[in-house]
Design an enzyme around this catalytic site. Sequence first.
Site, PDB file in Angstrom:
ATOM      1  N   ASP A 141      47.865  25.134   8.694  1.00 13.03           N
ATOM      2  CA  ASP A 141      47.250  24.777   9.966  1.00 13.03           C
ATOM      3  C   ASP A 141      48.324  24.703  11.057  1.00 13.03           C
ATOM      4  OD1 ASP A 141      45.456  23.378  11.893  1.00 13.03           O
ATOM      5  OD2 ASP A 141      44.165  23.170  10.147  1.00 13.03           O
ATOM      6  N   HIS A 214      45.102  19.660  15.589  1.00 12.67           N
ATOM      7  CA  HIS A 214      44.168  20.272  14.631  1.00 12.67           C
ATOM      8  C   HIS A 214      44.633  20.075  13.185  1.00 12.67           C
ATOM      9  CE1 HIS A 214      42.029  23.662  12.628  1.00 12.67           C
ATOM     10  NE2 HIS A 214      41.110  23.468  13.545  1.00 12.67           N
ATOM     11  N   SER A 543      36.086  24.058  11.047  1.00  9.40           N
ATOM     12  CA  SER A 543      37.449  23.581  10.780  1.00  9.40           C
ATOM     13  C   SER A 543      37.429  22.176  10.209  1.00  9.40           C
ATOM     14  CB  SER A 543      38.267  23.536  12.075  1.00  9.40           C
ATOM     15  OG  SER A 543      38.815  24.777  12.377  1.00  9.40           O
TER      16      SER A 543
END
Length: 761
Positions: A141, A214, A543
Site C-alpha cells: 500500500d 491509505h 480498499s
Amino acid sequence: MKILHLDRLVLVLGLALSCFCVDGYGGEQQQRRTYIVHMAKSQMPTAFQHHTHWYDSSLKSVSGSARMIYSYDTVVHGFSARLTAREAKSLEARPGILSVLPELRYELHTTRTPEFLGLDKSKALFPDSDSGNEVVVGVLDTGIWPESKSFDDTGLGPVPSGWRGGCEPGTNFTASNCNRKLIGARFFSKGYEATMGPIDVSKESKSPRDDDGHGTHTASTAAGSAVDGASLLGYAPGTARGMATRARVAAYKVCWVGGCFSSDILAGLEKAIDDGVNVLSLSLGGGTSDFYRDSVAIGAFAAAEKGIFVSCSAGNAGPSSYSLSNTAPWIATVGAGTLDRDFPAFVSLGNGKNFSGVSLFSGSSKGTLLPFVYAGNVSNATNGNLCMMGTLDPEKVKGKIVLCDRGVNARVQKGSVVKLAGGAGMVLANTAANGEELVADAHLLPATSVGEKSGDAIKRYLFSDPNPTATILFEGTKVGIQPSPVLAAFSSRGPNSITPEILKPDMIAPGVNILAGWTGAAGPTGLAVDDRRVGFNIISGTSMSCPHVSGLAALLKAAHADWSPAAIKSALMTTAYVAYKNGGNLQDVATGKDSTPYDHGAGHVDPVSALNPGLVYDLTVEDYLDFLCGLNYTSSQINTLARRNFTCESSKTYSLYDLNYPSFAASFDSLSSGSTTIKYARTLTNVGSAGTYKASATSGLAAVKISVEPDTLSFSKAGEKKPFTVTVTGSAMPASTNAFGRLEWSDGNRTVGSPMAFSWT
Ligand SMILES: *[C@@H]1O[C@H](CO)[C@@H](O)[C@H](O)[C@H]1NC(C)=O
Ligand SMILES: *[C@@H]1O[C@H](CO)[C@@H](O)[C@H](O)[C@H]1NC(C)=O
Ligand SMILES: *[C@@H]1O[C@H](CO)[C@@H](O)[C@H](O)[C@H]1NC(C)=O
Ligand SMILES: *[C@@H]1O[C@H](CO)[C@@H](O)[C@H](O)[C@H]1NC(C)=O
Ligand SMILES: *[C@@H]1O[C@H](CO)[C@@H](O)[C@H](O)[C@H]1NC(C)=O
Ligand SMILES: *[C@@H]1O[C@H](CO)[C@@H](O)[C@H](O)[C@H]1NC(C)=O
Ligand SMILES: *[C@@H]1O[C@H](CO)[C@@H](O)[C@H](O)[C@H]1NC(C)=O
C-alpha cells in the site's frame, strides 16, 4: 491516489498523465519505458553460474545503456528494465525470453466492524492462547504510520521465529520504528522513480512512512491492535480494532503520489513472500487484462503456491456491470457493503421541508436559516455546478450555503472551494451517476451529502423560491441502521469479463464509512489546505473491505494452520450470508432492489460461521495449471505466469467448469436455439466431524434446470474427499437475461452454500 475517494480519482489521473513525460535523459532515451521481462529459467545456458548473470547478459545484448531496475526470482523469473520499443522487440526475439510486457500503473482502489461481524461473540476466534500471534499480514500500500496506536505491541510475544523481514530506514523512518506488532516495513520506489523521476522528499517520504493515510488505514483494519477511545473528530466513538488484533503487520510501500507501478508491486510481492508473510492484502487494482499480463495476478499465483492467502479489492467502478479488477481465481476478490452505522446531517429548507444526508463535519450548527444558492447560478464557468477550483464568484457566495453537484473533483475539495469563496456551508447533491449512495466526509465547512432524489427536490425549491434559505443540522453517530449491510453502489460488479466461468466478486465485507488508523502527515480529507491531524479517519471503498477479509483470513489461519488459501476462501464463501436475519435478501443501494451474486458473490462474510464450515472446496497449484490449460494459454504464457515449463496434455480435455471453485457461473449463447448443457466437476473435503450432507439446488429461472449427482455425500472422518457433478441445462433466452440460483449442502446443522449465476449474452 485513493480510488476509495471516488471523486478524487480523476484528479490523480490528471496529475499522473502530466508526469509521464519525466525521464530527463534526452534523445532516444526519452521514449524509454519500463518493461517486465519474463525468462524461461529452465532454458538458461549452462555457461551462466547464476540467473542474474544471464538476465544481465540478455539485457546487454539488446542495449548497452539500458538500466535494470529489479531482478526477480520468487514471483517472476526475469527482471524489469527501461527499454525503447525497439529494444523490447529485439529482446523478445532472443532465446529464453518468454515475454516482454510494458509496465502497468495500478491505483489504490473501525470501531464498529468487529461487533457488526459478530467477532465479539466468538471466543473461538479470539482464543486466550497465543495462536493468532504467529500469523503475519503483509500489506502492499502507501506505507505505514508506525506511531499510530493501532500498531502498539503491548501484550504481544516475540516476533515469530521464522520471520525473515526487515525494517528499512529512509526519510523519517528508522529500524526502531518497527516493534512486535509492526514487524516489517519496506519500500519499493525504483520503478516509480525510473518513470517519474527522483522522489521529492519534501513531498513524500522515501521510506516505508505513509504520508497519505491509505496504507495505515488498510493495515490497521486488517490487524490493528485494540485502541480505546478512538473516533474521528468525535464521530464513530469506541474501541477501534483490526480484524486480527494479535496478528503481526508487515508494510510494503509500493504506492506513491503518482500511483503504484507494476515493477514495484512485483518487487514488493517478492520480498513479502520471501520474508514469510501468511496473508497478503492489496487494496489496489487496474489489471483487467489476461492473467499473464497482470502483475498482481502473477505475484498472487506465486503467493498461493507458497500457501499465502491473497485478498484484493474488487474495485470501485460500480454499479456498472463488468467493472471488476483482480479476478484471478487464486485471489479473494472483495466487494463492499455498508455497516449498521450512519452519520446523519439534515438540510432544513426555508419552506419547512427537511432532507436527510450524511456528514462527518466536526462543528455544530446554530440552526439559523442562511441564504441558499445553486453553484451553477453563482459561477460563470460552464461546469460551475461542480464547484471546481476557482469557479465560484465570491460576491455571490459570501455568507451563503451553496449546493454543489457531485462528480469529477473530490467531494471534500468542493467544500474547500465553497469555503475559499466565503461560503458558509455546502449541500453536496448526488446526480444519476451516484444515485442514492451517500458517503460521509470530514468536510472543512458545515456540509452534508444528499442523494439524487433529495438533491433534485432541493434544486426545485432553489429554482422556484425567490429567496431560498437553508440550514444544516448535524446529528452525530447513529448505530443500528436497518437494513444493513447493503451493497455499496461503488462496489465493482460482475460478470467476470476475463473468465465468465468464474463468478466474481467472491464476497463482500464492510467498506463504507470505516474507522481505522491514519497518518500524521495529512488531514482526514487529504487536502493540502486541511491542517487538521487525526489518529483515526473514516473512509470508504473496496480498499477498506479487502483488509477486513485479509484480517479474517489471518484469524482462520491461526485457528486452522493446515488450511490452504483456497480452503480459507471456501470457508469464508460457503458460510457468507445473502439474506437478513429477519428475512429478505441483501439489498443493493444502486438499484434499491435485491443484490445479486454478480454484485455480492457468495454474500457477506460471516467469520464466526467460517470457523466451522463443515466442508470446503480445496484447490492446489495443479488445479490452477489445468485451469490455465482450459483458458488455452500457450506454454510460454503459462511459464510467464507460473514460472515453470508446463505443457497442457493434448489428449486431455480441460474444462474451466472443472476448477473446484466454491461458486458456479456460466454464460449461455443467446443466439443458440436449443438448450445448452454444462457439467461442473467438484470435490468437497471434510474439515469437520463425520456427517451426511444432502444437496439442494435452486436455479432462479424455469429456463435453467440443475441436477446434482450424487445428491448425498457421507463423510466418516476429517480430510476425506468426495466428488460430485452438477449438471446445468439452460434453454434459449434473450440476451441480457440473468438467472441466479444456489446450491446448498447441509447436514441439518451446517450449510455449505454456493451462489450460481447464469447469463445469456
Ligand atoms: C519443457 O517440457 C517439454 C516436455 O515436458 C520438454 O520436451 C522440453 O524440453 C522442456 N523445455 C525446457 C526448456 O525445459
Ligand atoms: C519528518 O517528520 C517531521 C515531524 O513529523 C516533519 O516535520 C517533517 O516534515 C518530516 N519530513 C519529511 C521529509 O517528511
Ligand atoms: C428532519 O427529518 C428527520 C426524519 O426525516 C427527523 O429525524 C429530524 O428530526 C428532522 N429534523 C428537523 C430539524 O426537523
Ligand atoms: C439557476 O440555474 C438553473 C439550472 O441551470 C436555471 O434553470 C435557473 O434559471 C438559474 N437561475 C438563475 C436565477 O439564474
Ligand atoms: C465572471 O465574469 C465576470 C464578468 O465577465 C468577471 O468579472 C468575473 O471575474 C468572473 N468571475 C469568475 C469567478 O470567473
Ligand atoms: C479453447 O480452445 C477450444 C478448442 O479450440 C475451444 O473449444 C474453447 O472454447 C477455448 N476456450 C477458451 C476459454 O477460449
Ligand atoms: C452442530 O454443529 C456444532 C458445531 O460443530 C456442534 O457442536 C453440534 O453438536 C452440531 N449439532 C448437531 C445436531 O449436529
